[in-house]
Design a protein around this motif. Structure first.
Motif, PDB file in Angstrom:
ATOM      1  N   ALA A  23      30.901   0.207 -56.560  1.00  0.00           N
ATOM      2  CA  ALA A  23      32.233  -0.375 -56.672  1.00  0.00           C
ATOM      3  C   ALA A  23      32.809  -0.228 -58.260  1.00  0.00           C
ATOM      4  CB  ALA A  23      32.490  -1.531 -56.149  1.00  0.00           C
ATOM      5  N   THR A  24      34.218  -0.303 -58.606  1.00  0.00           N
ATOM      6  CA  THR A  24      34.609  -0.503 -59.857  1.00  0.00           C
ATOM      7  C   THR A  24      35.296  -1.681 -59.755  1.00  0.00           C
ATOM      8  OG1 THR A  24      36.138   1.121 -59.772  1.00  0.00           O
ATOM      9  CG2 THR A  24      34.212   1.743 -60.761  1.00  0.00           C
ATOM     10  N   ASP A  25      35.571  -2.400 -60.928  1.00  0.00           N
ATOM     11  CA  ASP A  25      36.360  -3.551 -61.039  1.00  0.00           C
ATOM     12  C   ASP A  25      37.585  -3.386 -61.704  1.00  0.00           C
ATOM     13  OD1 ASP A  25      37.592  -6.015 -61.707  1.00  0.00           O
ATOM     14  OD2 ASP A  25      35.776  -7.111 -62.120  1.00  0.00           O
ATOM     15  N   PRO A  26      38.672  -3.110 -61.139  1.00  0.00           N
ATOM     16  CA  PRO A  26      39.679  -2.723 -61.795  1.00  0.00           C
ATOM     17  C   PRO A  26      40.126  -3.687 -62.938  1.00  0.00           C
ATOM     18  CG  PRO A  26      40.304  -3.296 -59.536  1.00  0.00           C
ATOM     19  CD  PRO A  26      39.002  -3.290 -59.824  1.00  0.00           C
ATOM     20  N   SER A  27      39.862  -4.946 -62.734  1.00  0.00           N
ATOM     21  CA  SER A  27      40.265  -5.646 -63.964  1.00  0.00           C
ATOM     22  C   SER A  27      39.296  -5.553 -65.222  1.00  0.00           C
ATOM     23  CB  SER A  27      40.262  -7.309 -63.435  1.00  0.00           C
ATOM     24  OG  SER A  27      38.966  -7.637 -63.042  1.00  0.00           O
ATOM     25  N   ASP A  28      38.189  -4.894 -65.309  1.00  0.00           N
ATOM     26  CA  ASP A  28      37.090  -5.059 -66.090  1.00  0.00           C
ATOM     27  C   ASP A  28      37.400  -3.772 -67.172  1.00  0.00           C
ATOM     28  OD1 ASP A  28      34.845  -4.909 -68.015  1.00  0.00           O
ATOM     29  OD2 ASP A  28      33.320  -4.748 -66.169  1.00  0.00           O
ATOM     30  N   PRO A  29      37.875  -3.966 -68.337  1.00  0.00           N
ATOM     31  CA  PRO A  29      38.421  -2.941 -69.217  1.00  0.00           C
ATOM     32  C   PRO A  29      37.516  -2.205 -69.862  1.00  0.00           C
ATOM     33  CG  PRO A  29      38.466  -5.224 -70.263  1.00  0.00           C
ATOM     34  CD  PRO A  29      38.098  -5.379 -68.781  1.00  0.00           C
ATOM     35  N   SER A  30      36.091  -2.549 -69.767  1.00  0.00           N
ATOM     36  CA  SER A  30      34.757  -1.920 -70.011  1.00  0.00           C
ATOM     37  C   SER A  30      34.316  -0.557 -69.210  1.00  0.00           C
ATOM     38  CB  SER A  30      33.353  -2.752 -70.196  1.00  0.00           C
ATOM     39  OG  SER A  30      32.913  -3.019 -69.017  1.00  0.00           O
ATOM     40  N   GLY A  31      35.081  -0.562 -68.027  1.00  0.00           N
ATOM     41  CA  GLY A  31      34.675   0.372 -67.104  1.00  0.00           C
ATOM     42  C   GLY A  31      33.383   0.377 -66.359  1.00  0.00           C
ATOM     43  N   ARG A  32      32.793  -0.624 -66.551  1.00  0.00           N
ATOM     44  CA  ARG A  32      31.436  -0.913 -65.814  1.00  0.00           C
ATOM     45  C   ARG A  32      31.626  -0.708 -64.271  1.00  0.00           C
ATOM     46  NH1 ARG A  32      29.769  -6.858 -67.994  1.00  0.00           N
ATOM     47  NH2 ARG A  32      31.813  -6.862 -67.426  1.00  0.00           N
ATOM     48  N   THR A  33      30.306  -0.225 -63.841  1.00  0.00           N
ATOM     49  CA  THR A  33      30.247   0.145 -62.206  1.00  0.00           C
ATOM     50  C   THR A  33      29.287  -0.941 -61.808  1.00  0.00           C
ATOM     51  OG1 THR A  33      30.455   2.200 -62.618  1.00  0.00           O
ATOM     52  CG2 THR A  33      29.671   1.594 -60.583  1.00  0.00           C
ATOM     53  N   CYS A  34      29.737  -1.631 -60.487  1.00  0.00           N
ATOM     54  CA  CYS A  34      28.898  -2.415 -59.668  1.00  0.00           C
ATOM     55  C   CYS A  34      28.114  -1.686 -58.899  1.00  0.00           C
ATOM     56  CB  CYS A  34      29.726  -3.530 -59.159  1.00  0.00           C
ATOM     57  SG  CYS A  34      30.488  -4.441 -60.243  1.00  0.00           S
ATOM     58  N   LEU A  35      26.773  -1.912 -58.741  1.00  0.00           N
ATOM     59  CA  LEU A  35      25.776  -1.264 -57.675  1.00  0.00           C
ATOM     60  C   LEU A  35      25.041  -2.511 -56.892  1.00  0.00           C
ATOM     61  CD1 LEU A  35      25.359  -0.012 -60.933  1.00  0.00           C
ATOM     62  CD2 LEU A  35      24.260   1.498 -59.348  1.00  0.00           C
ATOM     63  N   ARG A  36      24.927  -1.980 -55.486  1.00  0.00           N
ATOM     64  CA  ARG A  36      24.026  -3.090 -54.812  1.00  0.00           C
ATOM     65  C   ARG A  36      23.350  -2.131 -53.565  1.00  0.00           C
ATOM     66  NH1 ARG A  36      28.925  -6.044 -51.029  1.00  0.00           N
ATOM     67  NH2 ARG A  36      29.303  -4.132 -49.885  1.00  0.00           N
ATOM     68  N   GLU A  37      22.408  -2.900 -53.250  1.00  0.00           N
ATOM     69  CA  GLU A  37      21.827  -2.296 -51.855  1.00  0.00           C
ATOM     70  C   GLU A  37      22.502  -2.628 -50.698  1.00  0.00           C
ATOM     71  OE1 GLU A  37      17.510  -1.873 -51.573  1.00  0.00           O
ATOM     72  OE2 GLU A  37      17.396  -2.668 -53.585  1.00  0.00           O
ATOM     73  N   SER A  38      22.649  -1.710 -49.531  1.00  0.00           N
ATOM     74  CA  SER A  38      23.592  -2.229 -48.516  1.00  0.00           C
ATOM     75  C   SER A  38      22.815  -3.266 -47.711  1.00  0.00           C
ATOM     76  CB  SER A  38      23.928  -0.859 -47.759  1.00  0.00           C
ATOM     77  OG  SER A  38      22.674  -0.407 -47.277  1.00  0.00           O
ATOM     78  N   ASP A  39      21.479  -3.513 -47.635  1.00  0.00           N
ATOM     79  CA  ASP A  39      20.711  -4.520 -47.238  1.00  0.00           C
ATOM     80  C   ASP A  39      20.571  -5.706 -48.179  1.00  0.00           C
ATOM     81  OD1 ASP A  39      18.910  -3.361 -48.685  1.00  0.00           O
ATOM     82  OD2 ASP A  39      17.377  -3.494 -47.651  1.00  0.00           O
ATOM     83  N   ARG A  40      21.185  -5.830 -49.293  1.00  0.00           N
ATOM     84  CA  ARG A  40      21.188  -7.072 -50.199  1.00  0.00           C
ATOM     85  C   ARG A  40      22.438  -7.101 -50.665  1.00  0.00           C
ATOM     86  NH1 ARG A  40      15.448  -6.847 -52.999  1.00  0.00           N
ATOM     87  NH2 ARG A  40      14.146  -7.037 -51.035  1.00  0.00           N
ATOM     88  N   PRO A  41      23.801  -7.376 -49.935  1.00  0.00           N
ATOM     89  CA  PRO A  41      25.065  -7.324 -50.676  1.00  0.00           C
ATOM     90  C   PRO A  41      25.239  -8.429 -51.542  1.00  0.00           C
ATOM     91  CG  PRO A  41      24.822  -7.928 -48.128  1.00  0.00           C
ATOM     92  CD  PRO A  41      23.636  -7.513 -48.490  1.00  0.00           C
ATOM     93  N   ASP A  42      24.357  -9.351 -51.702  1.00  0.00           N
ATOM     94  CA  ASP A  42      24.980 -10.545 -52.544  1.00  0.00           C
ATOM     95  C   ASP A  42      24.424 -10.222 -53.839  1.00  0.00           C
ATOM     96  OD1 ASP A  42      26.363 -11.867 -50.672  1.00  0.00           O
ATOM     97  OD2 ASP A  42      24.591 -12.661 -49.723  1.00  0.00           O
ATOM     98  N   GLU A  43      23.464  -9.261 -53.955  1.00  0.00           N
ATOM     99  CA  GLU A  43      22.678  -8.969 -55.136  1.00  0.00           C
ATOM    100  C   GLU A  43      23.409  -7.796 -55.889  1.00  0.00           C
ATOM    101  OE1 GLU A  43      18.438  -8.591 -54.692  1.00  0.00           O
ATOM    102  OE2 GLU A  43      18.255 -10.373 -53.296  1.00  0.00           O
ATOM    103  N   ILE A  44      24.136  -8.115 -56.972  1.00  0.00           N
ATOM    104  CA  ILE A  44      24.995  -7.052 -57.750  1.00  0.00           C
ATOM    105  C   ILE A  44      24.397  -6.888 -58.733  1.00  0.00           C
ATOM    106  CG2 ILE A  44      27.263  -6.501 -58.434  1.00  0.00           C
ATOM    107  CD1 ILE A  44      28.397  -8.078 -55.840  1.00  0.00           C
TER     108      ILE A  44
END
Length: 69
Positions: A23-44
């Motif tokens: 996922a990308t955070d549209p409010s983050d100007p650095s363009g970082r991407t968020c990643l997570r495992e689907s079985d651990r959705p709280d660990e980003i």
């Protein structure tokens, strides 16, 4: 952080929990991407575009395996 819209790989879906979501955070100007495992959705984790590109290239070069894991 605003509500993120997570995208799952088209290769996912086997039901074994081996899914990576991005996922990308549209409010983050650095363009970082968020990643997570689907079985651990709280660990980003976050990665810069350059770091994510390097990770993907490394995985591709190693036949789909993450080096050192």
């Amino acid at each position: 952080m605003p509500q993120l819209v997570w995208l799952k790989s088209s290769f996912s879906g086997g039901g074994n929990g081996d899914c990576i979501e991005l996922a990308t955070d549209p409010s983050d100007p650095s363009g970082r991407t968020c990643l997570r495992e689907s079985d651990r959705p709280d660990e980003i984790a976050t990665a810069s575009p350059e770091a994510l590109r390097g990770l993907i290239r490394s995985i591709q070069a190693n036949g789909g395996l993450i080096p050192g894991v």
